[in-house]
Write an enzyme that holds these catalytic residues in place. Structure first.
Site, PDB file in Angstrom:
ATOM      1  N   GLU A   1      27.675  46.653 -64.103  1.00 60.38           N
ATOM      2  CA  GLU A   1      27.855  48.015 -63.584  1.00 60.38           C
ATOM      3  C   GLU A   1      28.265  48.034 -62.111  1.00 60.38           C
ATOM      4  OE1 GLU A   1      24.283  50.072 -64.741  1.00 60.38           O
ATOM      5  OE2 GLU A   1      24.644  49.660 -66.855  1.00 60.38           O
TER       6      GLU A   1
ATOM      7  N   GLU B   1      26.379  46.816 -75.724  1.00 63.60           N
ATOM      8  CA  GLU B   1      25.131  47.599 -75.760  1.00 63.60           C
ATOM      9  C   GLU B   1      25.329  48.814 -76.668  1.00 63.60           C
ATOM     10  OE1 GLU B   1      23.641  48.463 -71.814  1.00 63.60           O
ATOM     11  OE2 GLU B   1      24.195  46.483 -71.067  1.00 63.60           O
TER      12      GLU B   1
HETATM   13  O1  G3I Z   1       7.389  47.490 -68.314  1.00 69.50           O
HETATM   14  C1  G3I Z   1       6.950  48.739 -67.816  1.00 69.50           C
HETATM   15  C2  G3I Z   1       5.565  49.036 -68.313  1.00 69.50           C
HETATM   16  O2  G3I Z   1       4.690  48.085 -67.774  1.00 69.50           O
HETATM   17  C3  G3I Z   1       5.180  50.446 -67.892  1.00 69.50           C
HETATM   18  O3  G3I Z   1       3.951  50.779 -68.446  1.00 69.50           O
HETATM   19  C4  G3I Z   1       6.210  51.447 -68.387  1.00 69.50           C
HETATM   20  C5  G3I Z   1       5.930  52.871 -67.925  1.00 69.50           C
HETATM   21  O4  G3I Z   1       7.109  53.634 -67.850  1.00 69.50           O
HETATM   22  O5  G3I Z   1       7.471  51.089 -67.870  1.00 69.50           O
HETATM   23  C6  G3I Z   1       7.903  49.810 -68.304  1.00 69.50           C
HETATM   24  O6  G3I Z   1       9.155  49.545 -67.776  1.00 69.50           O
HETATM   25  C7  G3I Z   1      10.240  50.238 -68.356  1.00 69.50           C
HETATM   26  C8  G3I Z   1      11.169  49.217 -68.977  1.00 69.50           C
HETATM   27  O7  G3I Z   1      12.336  49.841 -69.426  1.00 69.50           O
HETATM   28  C9  G3I Z   1      10.507  48.492 -70.156  1.00 69.50           C
HETATM   29  O8  G3I Z   1      10.236  49.388 -71.187  1.00 69.50           O
HETATM   30  C10 G3I Z   1      10.948  50.999 -67.253  1.00 69.50           C
HETATM   31  O9  G3I Z   1      10.117  52.055 -66.797  1.00 69.50           O
HETATM   32  C11 G3I Z   1      12.247  51.544 -67.775  1.00 69.50           C
HETATM   33  O10 G3I Z   1      12.979  52.112 -66.685  1.00 69.50           O
HETATM   34  C12 G3I Z   1      13.069  50.419 -68.390  1.00 69.50           C
HETATM   35  O11 G3I Z   1      14.249  50.966 -68.912  1.00 69.50           O
HETATM   36  C13 G3I Z   1      15.258  50.029 -69.208  1.00 69.50           C
HETATM   37  C14 G3I Z   1      16.489  50.400 -68.401  1.00 69.50           C
HETATM   38  O12 G3I Z   1      17.552  49.524 -68.759  1.00 69.50           O
HETATM   39  C15 G3I Z   1      16.232  50.289 -66.907  1.00 69.50           C
HETATM   40  O13 G3I Z   1      17.338  50.631 -66.181  1.00 69.50           O
HETATM   41  C16 G3I Z   1      15.552  50.120 -70.694  1.00 69.50           C
HETATM   42  O14 G3I Z   1      14.449  49.609 -71.434  1.00 69.50           O
HETATM   43  C17 G3I Z   1      16.802  49.300 -71.032  1.00 69.50           C
HETATM   44  O15 G3I Z   1      17.202  49.571 -72.357  1.00 69.50           O
HETATM   45  C18 G3I Z   1      17.930  49.692 -70.107  1.00 69.50           C
HETATM   46  O16 G3I Z   1      19.040  48.884 -70.393  1.00 69.50           O
HETATM   47  C19 G3I Z   1      20.227  49.133 -69.630  1.00 69.50           C
HETATM   48  C20 G3I Z   1      20.946  47.824 -69.475  1.00 69.50           C
HETATM   49  O17 G3I Z   1      20.091  46.893 -68.865  1.00 69.50           O
HETATM   50  C21 G3I Z   1      22.227  47.991 -68.656  1.00 69.50           C
HETATM   51  N1  G3I Z   1      23.051  49.015 -69.229  1.00 69.50           N
HETATM   52  C22 G3I Z   1      22.417  50.302 -69.457  1.00 69.50           C
HETATM   53  C23 G3I Z   1      21.175  50.121 -70.320  1.00 69.50           C
HETATM   54  C24 G3I Z   1      20.541  51.447 -70.629  1.00 69.50           C
HETATM   55  O18 G3I Z   1      20.043  52.043 -69.446  1.00 69.50           O
END
Ligand code: G3I
Length: 535
Positions: free
Chosen positions: A168, A275
């Site tokens: 990105e 993705e």
């Molecule tokens: O691990 C913590 C957990 O300990 C906590 O309790 C919980 C509370 O919200 O959060 C957890 O972390 C989250 C993590 O996902 C794991 O579930 C984060 O808040 C959350 O922001 C994170 O989101 C991820 C996101 O990237 C972050 O930008 C998504 O799972 C993931 O699917 C997403 O993937 C991205 C690719 O890497 C890049 N392209 C876009 C794609 C979608 O956004």
């Protein structure tokens, strides 16, 4: 074959257990009988999936691992190979979670793709901080990048067959094609070629990718072509360009996808569909419409779109390195939290009961699906007829839930870091509106062009960030404004009302546009304003 029995016939052929969907089946059982997704594309490209951490740590998810093993031939850690997970503190590498996935994949004959080495998101702040607490000098940041890439790629050498190296880094403004990130600001535009070269040296056998979203947008494509040309000239050409392919049932059209895919491939890279998923919501729709269930006509419409996209991929198979789904289980797909936190989307292939959706069949056998059901008429949700209402009393403030939040496609936003609250109160013959914005995506204040507008009594009242009532602090801003209410308004007891907060595109964070009631973004006389009741 388009009659009421056709569903049963097709699903009986392809997905034996679905015809018995009314009888309770063990979750995921039918998927263990359905023929394998990746086998369906054995002659075209690999088919894989992202895997969240707890599928490997929580025994309750064991059946899902069986599903993954059966239907996919490669995996990507959804979060566990990002910088914040692998090196949360300087020099402290934490490989345990990522290793768990790689071990499982190897034991089960699946390959692993690495995601991601350089991103502006999910990277700890220390990376960009210097010893004096200010910004890291370029040489230090370069050294950290070097250490991270060498250590991570070295650790997984021979076990992870390729990496999203640059994630990105593009904008959808070809005149200013590179994302304004801390990487760019500290290292300058050369950081992209440099990072690819570092990765090449760290593991010469790994495939290297540039990965980005919104790639069907011709402007974003132009930025990508510009980057690839530049990387080619700097002897830092990646092997692969990843089109993330987070789609919706409404966008983008297949022709736009094809145009980008072919244009990228024409530069000499292979294209990864890196993705893939498909939201059932239009981007600007923030309602939570399908909480109980996904309506069947919409499930079929989604499947129709998926079938057409998969047919395109098959036609372009020679240019496609892999197709990776980013969350085939509806209940564990990231779209359930984006762009609306906690809203139930249905962006996967497998429903919340562990059963294959029509989307599953369409993904697996697009021709079979379309012969039976296509073309499926487009589904459009019905708009609610009633305007939103809010009551304000002299002794108790009311709070607005902003129902609209539109973000331009070139802005990746971690919605969790933006909070907006609006409090309304009556004070004598005036209405007080207090806006509180917390935004931790960026240090500092909003741009001077940020505007709060309130629609009251047939007029918009605008307040910009230069009024004295506007307070900006480290993480956000506050504004309390008073709007005089004319006697006829007080007497009528109710009035057309709306409220808008707009941080314009000039703002480096990208534009935010939030409206309370007028979800159609009407002009200065919104027909869809809400109702403010004075109690
Ligand atoms: O691990 C913590 C957990 O300990 C906590 O309790 C919980 C509370 O919200 O959060 C957890 O972390 C989250 C993590 O996902 C794991 O579930 C984060 O808040 C959350 O922001 C994170 O989101 C991820 C996101 O990237 C972050 O930008 C998504 O799972 C993931 O699917 C997403 O993937 C991205 C690719 O890497 C890049 N392209 C876009 C794609 C979608 O956004």
């Amino acid at each position: 074959m388009r009659n009421s029995n056709s569903h049963a016939v097709v699903f009986a052929l392809a997905l034996p257990a679905m015809v018995a969907a009314s009888e309770p089946a063990a979750p995921h059982e039918s998927l263990m009988h359905a023929s394998s997704l990746h086998h369906a594309y054995a002659d075209a490209f690999p088919v894989g999936t992202a895997v969240p951490r707890d599928f490997l740590t929580d025994r309750a998810y064991a059946p899902r691992l069986d599903v993954i093993r059966r239907h996919f031939d490669h995996v990507v850690a959804e979060n566990e190979m990002k910088w914040e997970r692998l090196q949360p503190e300087e020099g402290v590498f934490t490989f345990e979670e990522a290793d768990r996935l790689v071990d499982w994949a190897e034991a089960n004959g699946l390959r692993v793709w690495g995601h991601t080495l350089l991103w502006h998101n999910q990277v700890p702040d220390w990376v960009f901080e210097g010893p004096d607490g200010g910004e890291a000098p370029p040489a230090l940041l370069r050294e950290r990048l070097h250490t991270h890439i060498e250590t991570v790629m070295g650790h997984f050498r021979g076990r992870v067959y390729g990496w999203d190296v640059l994630n990105e880094v593009l904008t959808s403004d070809p005149a200013d094609p590179f994302r304004d990130s801390r990487w760019l600001r500290i290292l300058g535009e050369d950081y992209m070629a440099e990072t690819i070269r570092l990765a090449r040296a760290a593991d010469p056998d790994a495939l290297l990718a540039v990965n980005d979203y919104g790639m069907s947008n011709p402007d974003k494509l132009a930025s990508a072509l510009h980057l690839l040309e530049r990387l080619g000239a700097e002897e830092a050409m990646p092997d692969i360009f990843g089109m993330q392919s987070h789609m919706s049932v409404y966008w983008p059209p297949v022709e736009m996808i094809e145009n980008s895919l072919r244009a990228l491939a024409a530069t000499g890279v292979r294209v990864a569909i890196s993705e893939f998923d498909m939201s059932v919501y239009d981007w600007t729709d923030t309602a939570d419409r399908y909480r109980e269930a996904l309506p069947e006509p919409l499930a079929l419409f989604q499947a129709d779109r998926i079938a057409r996209v998969m047919q395109l991929y098959r036609r372009c198979a020679a240019d496609i390195e892999r197709v990776t789904h980013w969350g085939p289980f509806d209940d564990r797909n990231w779209k359930n939290n984006f762009p609306v936190e906690g809203r139930r989307d249905h962006a996967g292939l497998i429903d919340r009961h562990g059963r294959p959706k029509p989307a599953f069949l369409a993904f697996q056998s697009p021709g079979v699906f379309l012969a039976a059901f296509g073309p499926v008429p487009e589904w459009r949700p019905e708009e609610p007829e009633t305007a939103p209402e809010v009551s304000v009393r002299a002794d108790r403030p009311a709070y607005l839930r902003l129902s609209q939040l539109a973000v331009p496609p070139n802005t990746l936003v971690d919605r969790g870091r933006l909070r907006v609250s609006v409090e309304l109160a009556l004070a004598g013959d005036a209405l007080e509106a207090a806006l509180d914005v917390t935004d931790t995506r960026w240090n500092g204040r909003a741009s001077d062009e940020t505007v709060l507008r309130v629609y009251l009594d047939g007029k918009w009242h605008a307040f910009s960030a230069d009024v004295p009532e506007w307070e900006a602090s480290g993480e956000g801003e506050r504004l309390r404004v008073r709007l005089a209410l004319s006697p006829h308004v007080i007497e009528a007891g109710e009035i057309a009302f709306d409220l808008e907060w707009r941080a314009p595109a000039a703002d480096p964070r990208g534009t935010y546009l939030l409206r309370w009631a007028d979800t159609a973004y009407g002009d200065d006389a919104p027909e869809r304003a809400g109702v403010l009741r004075l109690d």
